[in-house]
Every structure is written in structure tokens, then in C-alpha cells.
Enzyme design. Structure first.
Site, mmCIF file in Angstrom:
data_model
loop_
_atom_site.group_PDB
_atom_site.id
_atom_site.type_symbol
_atom_site.label_atom_id
_atom_site.label_comp_id
_atom_site.label_asym_id
_atom_site.label_seq_id
_atom_site.Cartn_x
_atom_site.Cartn_y
_atom_site.Cartn_z
ATOM 1 C CB CYS A 56 71.287 12.387 45.733
ATOM 2 S SG CYS A 56 70.600 11.112 46.810
ATOM 3 C CG HIS A 106 75.783 12.648 44.125
ATOM 4 N ND1 HIS A 106 74.726 11.803 44.342
ATOM 5 C CD2 HIS A 106 76.423 12.141 43.050
ATOM 6 C CE1 HIS A 106 74.713 10.847 43.431
ATOM 7 N NE2 HIS A 106 75.750 11.035 42.638
#
Length: 509
Positions: A56, A106
């Protein structure tokens, strides 16, 4: 509504862990995703788009910065994204754009904006160093990492953490589009809408679960026994506890069914955003981009989740929709998420951007979008859980080459072997191709130095994380601020003015 400048608005809709092989756009016969199908029919579909790291945070940092993970220290899901690295949001703001993020990106570290002028939601994942891998102890499985519960417990639900998050992400994004349409800010805008579905855990409400039937769920096409896997795949199985928690065929079908249901949920959210663009009159001037950060193995090759450079994990969907600018077509050349930054910068500057402060690895997709001959290359790096040394990948022409100093080379001809079952690295007939790729790896990377840098970064971050709770402190997690004194009806705002400014379309008197 006031028409904005000739430069396009940009809306980038990002799903998480959405593999193109599960989409009807890329040939899946079962998945219901009509909104994406319509966008693809009117847009430019990239058939061989790849993430630059199948995880991610590193994938998103490369997307934002146009750089490879090793160039910016984006090693893993707890690597800090440094604030001195220019992102596409910085470049677009310099070009006069309003830049907005709704949803997941993120970001780890104290900078939680990275060029976005506005951020509408917090993130679904932590922004600290708690998820730092430990290559010093490769056999020790981190307790916080994936295990097979996402597959074992797959099935229908009423509510999940991810639904709470994604519903807010899409609501805030649509609300912002209405605010833009009602407002007087004449700048073009770039809105990134980043959802967490169809990322595991594989749970979805019954309306989406019931779109599919068990008998429609094919089992993995390619299943390898653990002892027949390459060493990195064996380590991925260990780090995700796949051998500790074996799954049944029914659990595999359940996971795949919930995953397709989650894609249909994402598709509905895309339809909502498209409808809002139409309702606000913004659609015609907007380039719409649909993509994901990485893929999902879904049990193929005996693997789940991501963390490898096999097609299921590393390939991503990528669609550009702007019928007034780009004719519908499909692009067969290999490209990567690092190419998004220079593409957006080209769009903002009509193909003549100012020089970049530092070289970037990404290359503009504008030639592909305009029907010309663009590059055919994607480069990737994996430096996180399951690895014990840097793993690099080069995708060009029919070939994919995967190299790590710790493991045997892998070379595949994907035109002839799309399931990546025949490793040509030991084939004498492919010796010249292999030698060229190995020489290219030596030119591109100093892997021994990169290995040392990763270990050093991990050790520093683990020390910092161990002391994070000592004596108190403040979290880096983004806190969205809303000024309630300026919301809805307040006595500081004239009632008629408020109602008139909030109504869309405005009343003509």
C-alpha cells in the site's frame, strides 16, 4: 455555473488492492461493475499498468512522487514519506490548482498533507512507525501482519470498519464537488478519492454478496504446492501464516465472492461520483482517472494479498476518461503508477511543464492518451515483509524479470505464459535475454547499498516506535478540522444569503 479555465479538472478515484483480472473491463466474466465498464468504453484503458511496489504505502508514495521507492525511502508500510519530496499535489498547486484528498493515502510521518491544500477525512491506517518490518529477524512473524482470518471469516456482514470509512470518503468527496460548484473559486481542481475496498478483510453487506452465487466462483486456476514455490513466495506464505491456517474450498469461494461484492460496492461509489460531476456541470471539464494501488492474488499460486511481482499482485487497473480530449482506445504498452505524476503535470501545463527540481523515474502517459507511441516499461521494487533482500522487477515487451540477490532469478514471457508458470531463467534459449536484464539491474541499482539502507531505516524506526509511548506524546494521524461556526445555519450569516448560496442550482429571479 462559472466555467473554469481551459485546463481540465482532475478527479482520481483510487480503489485499494483491486486486481484488474477481477474486473469486466479486463475480461472477468462474472463481476458486476457497470460504471467502470461505461468509463472504460468511453476512455483509454491501460492493459499492462503496474504498481512500483506491491504494497500500500510504497505504491502510493511512488504514485504521488513519480519516483521509485528506493529513491525516496518508501520501503514499507511504516516508512516516512518525507515532506521535502514534491508530489503531484505540489506541482498542481504551483500550476494554480485546488488540490483535495478524501480518503486513504497511508502517509506515515508528521506531514499528512504532502501538497494537498485540503484533506477531507482522516486515514484508515496509522501514520506511525508501528508496522516497521524487521529484516534482522526474518523468521519472526510480525503479530500485526496479515493472516488468513480474512479468508477463513469471509462472508456477508452488516457493517465493517472499511464501510464506515469508505462511505465517509465518498460522501465528503461528493459534498466537496457540490461546494466547488456552488462556490466562486475559479481555479481548476484535482480531487483524489481513495477508498479502502476491495482490500481484505473479505466481508460485504448482503445486497452486494447476493449479486453473486457460489457456483459462479471459480477456484484458483493455478495452485502450487509450497515446496514448488519460489523462495520469496514461500516466505510470503510464512509471514501471512498461510500454512498455519489452511483454508477450505468453500472459504476460498466465500473470499472471492465477497471480493467481487466489494468491487461492485466500489463501482457504485464511482457511479455516485460520476453522477455528482454531471449534476454539478463539472463532468465535461474533468479528466476522470480510475486506478488501484496494487492487486490481490486471490489464492492464485497458493498466495493471497500482495507482496509479490506476480501479475495478480503487481498489475493494476488504469483508465483515463475524458472523451472530449482522448479518443477511446486500449493501450498494450507496460506503464506504472510512477507515470501518473508527469501525466497530471502535463495536463496542467498543456504538455509543456516547467523543469522538475530532481529527476523523476515516471514518464508522462500523454503520448499514449493521444494515440501516439509512448514508452513500454514498468520498473518495481519490493523492500518489505517477506523479503530478506531487495527484490526488483523490470517489465518490458513480452518479458518480466524479477531479481533478488537472495533468490534465483525469474524470467517470464507473458505473451506465451500469462500464468507465469515457466521460468525461463534456466532456459539456454533465453540466456541472452537474461544476460541483458541482469546487466540492466546492475546499471540501475546498487542492491548491496540499498540493502544496508533498508536495514538502517528499519532499525531507526523500530527504536523510535519503542519509545513512542514513553512520557506521552502526540500522534501524527490526520485530524480533519471543520469550523462549525460556518456550517449550516448560523446567526453570523444572513439567512437569505445562506439559503441562496447553499442551493444548487441557484434560483433565477
Amino acid at each position: 455555473m462559472q466555467r473554469r479555465s481551459g485546463r481540465p479538472n482532475i478527479v482520481m478515484i483510487m480503489a485499494d488492492q483491486m486486481t484488474p483480472g477481477a474486473l469486466p473491463v479486463y475480461g472477468h466474466p462474472v463481476t458486476r461493475a457497470p460504471a467502470m465498464a461505461e468509463i472504460a468504453a468511453e476512455g483509454v484503458v491501460f492493459e499492462r499498468a503496474y504498481c512500483n511496489s506491491p504494497l500500500c504505502a510504497p505504491a502510493r508514495y511512488s504514485l504521488m512522487a513519480g519516483r521509485l521507492p528506493s529513491a525516496i525511502g518508501a520501503y514499507d508500510n511504516a516508512a516516512e514519506f518525507r515532506s521535502d519530496i514534491p508530489t503531484f499535489a505540489h506541482h498542481l498547486r504551483r500550476a494554480g490548482y485546488l488540490t483535495i484528498l478524501s480518503g486513504k493515502m497511508h502517509f506515515c510521518g508528521p506531514d499528512q498533507l504532502h501538497g494537498f491544500e485540503e484533506r477531507l477525512t482522516t486515514d484508515i491506517y496509522p501514520s506511525d512507525f508501528g508496522w516497521t518490518p524487521n529484516w534482522d529477524q526474518p523468521d519472526e512473524r510480525p503479530s500485526w501482519y496479515h493472516n488468513m482470518s480474512s479468508v477463513i471469516d469471509a462472508g456477508p456482514c452488516i457493517r465493517t470498519n472499511q464501510l464506515d470509512f469508505d462511505d465517509e470518503v465518498v460522501f465528503q468527496a461528493r459534498r466537496k464537488l457540490f461546494d466547488i460548484a456552488r462556490g466562486s473559486d475559479g481555479r481548476p481542481f484535482c480531487l483524489t478519492v481513495s477508498m479502502s475496498h476491495p482490500h481484505d478483510p473479505f466481508a460485504i453487506p448482503e445486497p452486494y454478496w447476493n449479486l453473486y452465487r457460489d457456483e459462479e466462483m471459480e477456484l484458483p486456476r493455478t495452485v502450487l504446492a509450497p515446496e514448488a514455490m519460489d523462495p520469496h513466495s514461500q516466505r510470503v506464505r510464512q509471514v501471512c501464516a498461510m500454512d498455519e491456517m489452511p483454508v477450505t474450498e468453500q472459504q476460498v469461494r466465500n473470499a472471492r465472492r465477497a471480493y467481487l461484492g466489494a468491487i461492485s460496492y466500489v463501482d457504485d461509489q464511482i457511479a455516485l461520483i460520476r453522477r455528482t460531476l454531471e449534476e454539478t456541470g463539472l463532468a465535461e471539464d474533468t479528466v476522470l482517472i480510475v486506478l488501484s494501488d496494487h492487486g490481490e492474488m486471490l489464492g492464485e499460486r497458493g498466495l493471497w494479498y500482495k507482496m509479490t511481482f506476480f501479475e495478480g499482485a503487481a498489475r493494476v487497473p488504469l483508465i483515463f476518461h475524458a472523451p472530449g480530449r482522448f479518443r477511446p482506445r486500449r493501450v498494450a504498452a507496460a506503464v506504472s503508477l510512477a507515470d501518473i505524476l508527469p501525466t497530471l503535470v502535463d495536463l496542467a501545463h498543456d504538455g509543456a511543464p516547467p523543469p522538475y527540481p530532481d529527476p523523476i523515474e515516471g514518464r508522462s502517459l500523454l503520448p499514449h492518451l493521444q494515440g501516439g507511441a509512448g514508452h513500454d516499461e514498468a520498473v518495481g521494487e519490493y523492500l518489505a515483509e517477506g523479503a530478506i533482500a531487495p527484490i526488483v522487477m523490470i517489465r518490458r515487451g513480452p518479458h518480466k524479470f524479477i531479481h533478488s540477490p537472495a533468490d534465483p532469478d525469474q524470467l517470464y514471457d507473458l505473451d506465451r505464459d500469462p500464468d507465469e508458470l515457466v521460468n525461463l531463467a534456466t532456459d539456454p534459449a533465453s540466456a541472452d535475454v537474461l544476460a541483458r536484464f541482469r546487466a540492466e539491474v546492475d546499471r540501475r541499482w546498487d542492491l548491496a547499498r540499498l540493502h544496508r539502507e533498508v536495514l538502517s531505516s528499519q532499525r531507526r524506526r523500530r527504536l523510535i516506535w519503542e519509545t513512542a509511548g514513553a512520557g506521552g506524546g502526540s500522534a501524527w494521524d490526520f485530524q480533519p478540522f471543520q469550523d462549525a461556526s460556518r456550517q449550516y445555519m448560523r446567526n453570523t450569516i444572513d439567512l437569505d444569503d445562506l439559503e441562496a448560496s447553499a442551493r444548487f442550482p441557484p434560483v433565477n429571479r
